[in-house]
Write a protein that holds these residues in place. Structure first.
Motif, short mmCIF file in Angstrom:
data_model
loop_
_atom_site.label_atom_id
_atom_site.label_comp_id
_atom_site.label_asym_id
_atom_site.label_seq_id
_atom_site.Cartn_x
_atom_site.Cartn_y
_atom_site.Cartn_z
N GLU A 33 -0.84 -2.85 0.89
CA GLU A 33 0.10 -2.10 1.72
C GLU A 33 -0.19 -0.61 1.66
O GLU A 33 -0.59 -0.08 0.62
N ILE A 34 0.05 0.03 2.80
CA ILE A 34 -0.01 1.49 2.89
C ILE A 34 1.29 1.92 3.55
O ILE A 34 1.71 1.34 4.54
N ASN A 35 1.94 2.93 2.98
CA ASN A 35 3.21 3.41 3.50
C ASN A 35 3.15 4.91 3.77
O ASN A 35 2.53 5.65 3.02
N LEU A 36 3.85 5.32 4.82
CA LEU A 36 3.95 6.73 5.17
C LEU A 36 5.39 7.01 5.56
O LEU A 36 5.96 6.32 6.40
N THR A 37 5.97 8.02 4.93
CA THR A 37 7.30 8.48 5.33
C THR A 37 7.20 9.96 5.65
O THR A 37 6.30 10.66 5.19
N CYS A 38 8.15 10.40 6.44
CA CYS A 38 8.12 11.78 6.90
C CYS A 38 9.55 12.28 7.01
O CYS A 38 10.44 11.55 7.47
N SER A 39 9.77 13.51 6.60
CA SER A 39 11.09 14.11 6.75
C SER A 39 10.94 15.61 7.00
O SER A 39 9.94 16.21 6.62
N LYS A 40 11.93 16.14 7.61
CA LYS A 40 11.97 17.58 7.89
C LYS A 40 13.10 18.15 7.07
O LYS A 40 14.28 17.95 7.37
N ASP A 41 12.75 18.83 5.99
CA ASP A 41 13.77 19.33 5.06
C ASP A 41 14.38 20.65 5.53
O ASP A 41 15.50 20.96 5.18
N ASP A 42 13.61 21.41 6.27
CA ASP A 42 14.11 22.69 6.77
C ASP A 42 13.33 23.03 8.04
O ASP A 42 12.62 22.18 8.58
N ASP A 43 13.46 24.22 8.53
CA ASP A 43 12.78 24.61 9.76
C ASP A 43 11.38 25.15 9.52
O ASP A 43 10.75 25.67 10.44
N THR A 44 10.87 25.04 8.30
CA THR A 44 9.56 25.60 7.97
C THR A 44 8.51 24.53 7.73
O THR A 44 7.37 24.68 8.17
N TYR A 45 8.86 23.44 7.04
CA TYR A 45 7.87 22.44 6.64
C TYR A 45 8.32 21.03 6.98
O TYR A 45 9.51 20.72 6.97
N VAL A 46 7.32 20.18 7.21
CA VAL A 46 7.53 18.74 7.29
C VAL A 46 6.94 18.15 6.02
O VAL A 46 5.84 18.54 5.59
N THR A 49 5.10 11.61 2.64
CA THR A 49 4.77 10.84 1.45
C THR A 49 3.92 9.66 1.90
O THR A 49 4.33 8.88 2.76
N PHE A 50 2.72 9.58 1.35
CA PHE A 50 1.77 8.52 1.66
C PHE A 50 1.48 7.79 0.36
O PHE A 50 1.14 8.42 -0.63
N TYR A 51 1.64 6.47 0.36
CA TYR A 51 1.32 5.73 -0.86
C TYR A 51 0.86 4.32 -0.55
O TYR A 51 1.10 3.80 0.54
N ASP A 52 0.16 3.73 -1.53
CA ASP A 52 -0.27 2.34 -1.42
C ASP A 52 0.25 1.58 -2.63
O ASP A 52 0.88 2.16 -3.51
N ASN A 53 0.01 0.29 -2.64
CA ASN A 53 0.47 -0.52 -3.77
C ASN A 53 -0.71 -1.03 -4.59
O ASN A 53 -0.65 -2.09 -5.18
N GLY A 54 -1.77 -0.24 -4.64
CA GLY A 54 -2.97 -0.62 -5.37
C GLY A 54 -2.91 -0.33 -6.85
O GLY A 54 -1.84 -0.22 -7.45
N LYS A 55 -4.09 -0.12 -7.42
CA LYS A 55 -4.20 0.03 -8.87
C LYS A 55 -4.02 1.46 -9.36
O LYS A 55 -3.94 1.70 -10.55
N GLY A 56 -4.00 2.42 -8.45
CA GLY A 56 -3.87 3.81 -8.87
C GLY A 56 -5.18 4.35 -9.40
O GLY A 56 -6.24 3.77 -9.21
N VAL A 57 -5.11 5.48 -10.08
CA VAL A 57 -6.28 6.17 -10.63
C VAL A 57 -5.95 6.54 -12.07
O VAL A 57 -4.83 6.99 -12.34
N PRO A 58 -6.89 6.38 -12.99
CA PRO A 58 -6.61 6.82 -14.36
C PRO A 58 -6.15 8.28 -14.38
O PRO A 58 -6.71 9.13 -13.67
N ASN A 59 -5.14 8.57 -15.17
CA ASN A 59 -4.54 9.91 -15.19
C ASN A 59 -5.55 11.02 -15.47
O ASN A 59 -5.40 12.12 -14.96
N LYS A 60 -6.59 10.73 -16.24
CA LYS A 60 -7.58 11.77 -16.55
C LYS A 60 -8.33 12.25 -15.31
O LYS A 60 -8.94 13.31 -15.33
#
Length: 119
Positions: A33-46, A49-60
């Motif tokens: 799965e791939i997910n994308l959400t979008c919100s407008k918090d103010d009049d300056t920026y959108v 958030t983009f994420y998947d349900n995969g294995k991630g990446v080692p923190n290092k």
């Protein structure tokens, strides 16, 4: 993405942001799965958030994945792993649009990118 959210910018660069995130997720996450959400918090920026349900990446590796030519799996050949430019392009395209991007591993699994693009 809500219809009332409009971002003015360089179309090719904005397309490259989403294309590179999607391709990286498809090729490397191992998720379904791939997910994308979008919100407008103010009049300056959108905020996106983009994420998947995969294995991630080692923190290092998290603080390096936006560097040019960086690949998490150093043994990966160019034929199977790309050039290591995709996330660098993403970071630079977002910076060009006066935004910011961060990445983290999700507790549920997968990698999450949070980024803003100036309206």
């Amino acid at each position: 993405i809500p219809d009332n959210i409009i971002v003015h910018g360089n179309l090719a660069l904005l397309e490259s942001v989403f294309k590179n995130l999607i391709v990286n997720s498809e090729m490397h996450s191992g998720g379904t799965e791939i997910n994308l959400t979008c919100s407008k918090d103010d009049d300056t920026y959108v905020h996106f958030t983009f994420y998947d349900n995969g294995k991630g990446v080692p923190n290092k590796h998290l603080n390096k994945i936006f560097e040019r030519f960086y690949r998490v799996d150093e043994g990966r050949s160019r034929a199977s792993g790309g050039t290591g430019l995709g996330l660098s392009i993403v970071r630079n395209a977002i910076a060009f649009h006066k935004g910011n991007i961060t990445v983290k591993n999700r507790p549920e699994g997968g990698l999450q990118f949070d980024f803003t693009i100036r309206i």
